[in-house]
Scaffold this motif. Sequence first.
Motif, PDB file in Angstrom:
ATOM      1  N   LEU A   1       0.815  -1.214   0.000  1.00 22.21           N
ATOM      2  CA  LEU A   1       0.000   0.000   0.000  1.00 22.21           C
ATOM      3  C   LEU A   1       0.851   1.268   0.000  1.00 22.21           C
ATOM      4  O   LEU A   1       0.382   2.325  -0.415  1.00 22.21           O
ATOM      5  CB  LEU A   1      -0.950  -0.015   1.206  1.00 22.21           C
TER       6      LEU A   1
ATOM      7  N   VAL B   1       1.529   1.227  -3.852  1.00 21.17           N
ATOM      8  CA  VAL B   1       0.305   1.298  -4.660  1.00 21.17           C
ATOM      9  C   VAL B   1      -0.858   1.578  -3.705  1.00 21.17           C
ATOM     10  O   VAL B   1      -1.519   0.651  -3.232  1.00 21.17           O
ATOM     11  CB  VAL B   1       0.056  -0.016  -5.440  1.00 21.17           C
TER      12      VAL B   1
ATOM     13  N   SER C   1      -4.412   2.585  -1.878  1.00 20.78           N
ATOM     14  CA  SER C   1      -5.818   2.301  -2.143  1.00 20.78           C
ATOM     15  C   SER C   1      -6.661   2.981  -1.080  1.00 20.78           C
ATOM     16  O   SER C   1      -6.346   2.905   0.108  1.00 20.78           O
ATOM     17  CB  SER C   1      -6.082   0.793  -2.125  1.00 20.78           C
TER      18      SER C   1
ATOM     19  N   ASP D   1      -9.633   2.054  -0.350  1.00 19.57           N
ATOM     20  CA  ASP D   1     -10.553   1.062   0.196  1.00 19.57           C
ATOM     21  C   ASP D   1      -9.898   0.105   1.190  1.00 19.57           C
ATOM     22  O   ASP D   1     -10.609  -0.593   1.920  1.00 19.57           O
ATOM     23  CB  ASP D   1     -11.163   0.224  -0.939  1.00 19.57           C
ATOM     24  N   LEU D   2      -8.576   0.048   1.210  1.00 22.55           N
ATOM     25  CA  LEU D   2      -7.902  -1.026   1.931  1.00 22.55           C
ATOM     26  C   LEU D   2      -6.924  -0.495   2.970  1.00 22.55           C
ATOM     27  O   LEU D   2      -6.378   0.597   2.823  1.00 22.55           O
ATOM     28  CB  LEU D   2      -7.140  -1.920   0.948  1.00 22.55           C
TER      29      LEU D   2
ATOM     30  N   SER E   1     -12.681  -6.163  -3.040  1.00 20.94           N
ATOM     31  CA  SER E   1     -11.751  -5.062  -3.315  1.00 20.94           C
ATOM     32  C   SER E   1     -10.308  -5.518  -3.160  1.00 20.94           C
ATOM     33  O   SER E   1      -9.436  -5.164  -3.954  1.00 20.94           O
ATOM     34  CB  SER E   1     -12.028  -3.887  -2.374  1.00 20.94           C
ATOM     35  N   LEU E   2     -10.064  -6.318  -2.122  1.00 23.17           N
ATOM     36  CA  LEU E   2      -8.717  -6.833  -1.894  1.00 23.17           C
ATOM     37  C   LEU E   2      -8.300  -7.763  -3.025  1.00 23.17           C
ATOM     38  O   LEU E   2      -7.163  -7.685  -3.508  1.00 23.17           O
ATOM     39  CB  LEU E   2      -8.664  -7.558  -0.549  1.00 23.17           C
TER      40      LEU E   2
ATOM     41  N   ASN F   1      -9.338  -7.747  -6.105  1.00 22.78           N
ATOM     42  CA  ASN F   1      -9.103  -6.926  -7.297  1.00 22.78           C
ATOM     43  C   ASN F   1      -7.749  -6.219  -7.206  1.00 22.78           C
ATOM     44  O   ASN F   1      -6.996  -6.138  -8.197  1.00 22.78           O
ATOM     45  CB  ASN F   1     -10.224  -5.908  -7.458  1.00 22.78           C
ATOM     46  N   TYR F   2      -7.429  -5.723  -5.999  1.00 20.81           N
ATOM     47  CA  TYR F   2      -6.136  -5.058  -5.775  1.00 20.81           C
ATOM     48  C   TYR F   2      -4.986  -6.031  -6.030  1.00 20.81           C
ATOM     49  O   TYR F   2      -4.008  -5.692  -6.715  1.00 20.81           O
ATOM     50  CB  TYR F   2      -6.097  -4.524  -4.346  1.00 20.81           C
TER      51      TYR F   2
ATOM     52  N   ASN G   1      -4.322  -6.892  -9.709  1.00 24.14           N
ATOM     53  CA  ASN G   1      -3.713  -5.840 -10.510  1.00 24.14           C
ATOM     54  C   ASN G   1      -2.338  -5.407 -10.005  1.00 24.14           C
ATOM     55  O   ASN G   1      -1.725  -4.494 -10.562  1.00 24.14           O
ATOM     56  CB  ASN G   1      -4.641  -4.619 -10.556  1.00 24.14           C
ATOM     57  N   LEU G   2      -1.856  -6.085  -8.982  1.00 19.81           N
ATOM     58  CA  LEU G   2      -0.577  -5.726  -8.380  1.00 19.81           C
ATOM     59  C   LEU G   2       0.582  -6.393  -9.127  1.00 19.81           C
ATOM     60  O   LEU G   2       0.461  -7.535  -9.574  1.00 19.81           O
ATOM     61  CB  LEU G   2      -0.582  -6.175  -6.910  1.00 19.81           C
TER      62      LEU G   2
END
Length: 296
Positions: free
Chosen positions: A29, A32, A34, A36-37, A54-55, A57-58, A61-62
Amino acid sequence: MKLLSIDKNGTYILGVKTEEGIIDMEEALKEVPSQDLTSDVMDVIRGGQERLASLQNYINNLDRSNKTYVLNEETIEWGPSVTRPNKIICVGLNYRKHADETNAPYPKMPILFNKFNNTLTGHKKDIAIPKVTDKLDYEVELAVIIGKKAKYVSEDEALNYVFGYSTSNDLSARDLQLKTPQWLPGKSCDDFSPLGPYLVSADEVREPNNLSLKTIVNGEVRQESNTSDMIFSCAEIISYISDHMTLEPGDIILTGTPEGVVLGYPEEKQVYLKPGDVVTVEVENLGKLENKFKKE
């Protein structure tokens, strides 16, 4: 998903298991961000399926080749897979063969007792055998982690309130446990609830009452059973508890242990845990939880 806690000098950081390694969410984090997280596993649990999505999806895309936040599983310090539950509720004598081996009648309703946060510890952590006991026993258990506030929940709906599942070892000092009708002293010594290595989301565990369980002590299999031997199913337990108290996200329910505990052996064959022993407990699809025991 498989979530976990990374112990950084007593601070527990959310980790996510991937094929490339463990994602350290604190470091990820930073690089990158977020909105939401956070790097707290409890936030994911309390956020429910929306936060979990959400996690996921994160993570999808990481850049998982980044060695700053992708860690080797063998090098991390593990924390308990759930770090700050509101409640730890346990079910006693919930396997038919375990009741048989201890010459106990099958309960007509779930036998409940509680543990506290001081009992939580993680995978690979050494556990000190308290000097007040000479009869420390192991108990592999399926841990159910609540994901939504639950009150007066029906059995049919109960599993919809589960966030996920973990492997647990409900350590029990039998001499302390059986001194009085209340089991609390023998169940709630420090580090008596190792939990993990992972918190596995409920979507990866289709049928919690058909999972194999195993305990290995110093390479010897001591317990080997299946959650299908439970007297009260996970759904029945959740429903029953919710009739008596409100379950909150992050609450842990330990659902009982199968046969093979030291207490179930004939007295002349009872050899309780001692310093140097290594105990591995495993629940199918949830991972192996290993702890070594030492002198306090």
